[in-house]
Design an enzyme around this catalytic site. Structure first.
Site, PDB file in Angstrom:
ATOM      1  N   LYS A   1     -80.601   5.096  57.852  1.00  0.00           N
ATOM      2  CA  LYS A   1     -80.842   6.517  57.610  1.00  0.00           C
ATOM      3  C   LYS A   1     -79.707   7.165  56.805  1.00  0.00           C
ATOM      4  CE  LYS A   1     -84.306   7.188  61.047  1.00  0.00           C
ATOM      5  NZ  LYS A   1     -84.404   5.799  61.549  1.00  0.00           N
ATOM      6  N   ASP A   2     -78.537   6.522  56.821  1.00  0.00           N
ATOM      7  CA  ASP A   2     -77.423   7.020  56.017  1.00  0.00           C
ATOM      8  C   ASP A   2     -77.758   7.089  54.528  1.00  0.00           C
ATOM      9  OD1 ASP A   2     -75.628   7.310  58.133  1.00  0.00           O
ATOM     10  OD2 ASP A   2     -74.948   5.235  57.987  1.00  0.00           O
TER      11      ASP A   2
END
Ligand code: PLP
Length: 501
Positions: free
Chosen positions: A117-118
């Site tokens: 998700k980064d």
């Protein structure tokens, strides 16, 4: 390039506006009016580029109201500190003397929280500040997140100290792992707040949704110069950065001589909310030679059933698994796929979403199903298969993978066995094995008895010799900065107080 809603014929808007709004007024999701294309010349050019440059190039095709300079700068800021030189490296697994096409494990987890998700949440804040400038918005944006663990930390890390924004995360008190809690409560930054809610994840999420829907709260925030926004995966600004890495994976196969430009690959994605695999779909539609998108699920296999029967049915038992980020019964981003593959039939999309809301199910027609059959292969891995593949892969390659990656790997193997399609396979690796140490250690035949989350990091490190990601290694000594706890009814006042701070 303009953006429209999946549910009605609204006025098309620019990408900056779509990113700020997050969701359309009619409840639909924003989609590009037309999907842009890449030429083989584009691909050839991108071969030589760094990840950041590739990102700026692909983003530029969708976000045409941003300048090339802006996008290059954002990409630098977002990715230059990923702890791998190539930012998103691909581990290519081939046995000696085996001339079958390889598996490329695309390591999406070299960012600040060790989960994929980064990649999007490092970019979204830059796109939002850019959007504030472009739209002349003077208010401060308050990003409100309810998290069951991973999204909260990735949002905090992305928005910390970003000008004109604040980020507030609610997590269920006692409902996240020790590591996940430590990751959040040690977050630094002048614009962040982390609050535990007495209740479970649903309580936290319902609380947040209520705040978004409450006009009185919105009014009060408005007077304080604050506007609410969301960083969840239906925001277009989260989706578009994910398209980039499928291009990058393809180019890496070419660069390392595993195949030639123009040849086909397959892509296997461990799927929850359907964001990551939808990004691969956009890459394919843009012209990247991907033959099949392999939609991999765990035992909550709503999507497997959907692609195989044409019926989406969320009325079923919910299982908690060793792949918690895929424990989802409503995959929101599927709405975008249905919109595109039905030729923009927003009336139909709206009907399906109403049915899903009211009856928990809907059925697509034969034509749409046929379109999906051409593009997707869907299957699932159960808990035993998931652990089994972690063990096997480690035995063969000394390469540890996390549980979510294992689901994608297991289903990729099923696809190859069933179809004999031996094209190079990209497997999206969505988390570092260090994020799900308990299940990974067990799968590797190691006892975790008496070892808490932090101790397990060391155990996995001793066993595999792979370095512990710095952000996780630091946790044991990091200072706790957020100890707020509230009842679920208190969430609105907490939000207002933080907004006025
Ligand atoms: C969020 C997440 C997923 C699911 O991705 P979607 O885009 O929601 O389909 C898979 N694995 C991990 C580790 C995740 O954090």
């Amino acid at each position: 390039m303009k953006y429209i809603s999946t549910r009605s014929k609204d006025n098309p808007i620019n990408s900056a506006e779509a990113i700020l709004k997050g969701i359309a007024d009619d409840g639909g999701l924003f989609v590009p009016e037309k999907i842009p294309t890449v030429s083989s010349k584009d691909l050839e050019e991108m071969l030589k580029m760094s990840y950041e440059k590739r990102a700026a190039k692909i983003l530029g095709k969708f976000l045409t109201d941003y300048t090339a300079d802006e996008l290059s700068e954002y990409a630098e800021l977002a990715y230059n500190w990923f702890d791998a030189k190539s930012r998103i490296p691909m581990a290519v697994l081939v046995r000696n003397n085996d001339n079958r096409a390889p598996y490329g494990i695309l390591e999406l987890w070299h960012g600040p929280t060790s989960a994929f998700k980064d990649v999007a949440l490092q970019m979204l804040p830059r796109l939002m500040t850019g959007a504030l400038k472009k739209t002349g918005e003077q208010k401060e944006i308050l990003i409100l997140v309810a998290t069951s663990g991973d999204t909260g930390k990735a949002a905090l890390a992305g928005f910390a100290d970003v000008p004109q924004t604040k980020v507030m995360v609610f997590y269920p008190d006692g409902g996240v792992s020790k590591i996940q809690r430590l990751q959040m409560v040690t977050q630094t930054g002048n614009n962040v707040n982390v609050t535990a809610v007495r209740g479970n994840f649903d309580d936290a999420q319902t609380g947040v949704k209520k705040i978004f829907a409450d006009e009185k709260i919105r009014d009060e925030l408005d007077k304080a110069g604050v506007k609410l926004s969301s960083a969840n995966s239906i925001n277009w600004g989260r989706l578009v950065p994910q398209i980039v890495y499928y291009f990058s994976a393809y180019l890496e196969f070419v660069k390392t001589g595993k195949m030639k430009l123009g040849e086909f690959i397959n892509v296997s994605v461990p799927t929850g909310n359907f964001g990551n695999i939808l990004a691969a779909y956009y890459a394919k539609k843009m012209g990247l030679p991907i033959r099949k998108l392999i939609c991999a699920s765990n035992i909550n296999h709503v999507l497997t059933d959907f692609f195989n029967t044409g019926i989406y049915d969320r009325n079923r038992e919910f299982h908690k698994t060793i792949t918690p980020s895929m424990d989802i019964l409503i995959s929101s981003n599927l709405e975008r796929l249905i919109f595109h593959e039905s030729g923009g039939d927003f009336k139909q999309v709206k009907r399906f979403m109403t049915d899903l809301n009211e009856k928990g199910k809907y059925k697509i027609d034969a034509k749409l199903k046929k379109n999906f059959d051409k593009i997707f292969f869907a299957d699932y891995a159960d808990e035993a298969e998931t652990k089994d593949i972690i063990g096997k892969l480690y035995q063969s390659f000394k390469y540890p993978i996390d549980t979510h990656t294992a689901v994608a790997m297991s289903v990729a193997l099923k696809y190859r066995n069933k179809t004999k399609d031996g094209a190079p396979m990209v497997v999206a690796s969505t988390a570092s094995p260090y994020k799900f140490t308990g299940a990974v250690l067990e799968a590797l035949g190691q006892s975790v008895e008496g070892a808490d989350d932090l101790k397990q990091l060391d155990l996995l490190n001793k066993f595999t010799g792979k370095p512990i990601p710095k952000n996780l290694d630091r946790l044991a000594d990091a200072k706790i900065l957020h100890e707020d706890v509230c009842e679920k009814d208190e969430m609105p006042e907490r939000v207002i107080a933080f907004a006025k701070k």
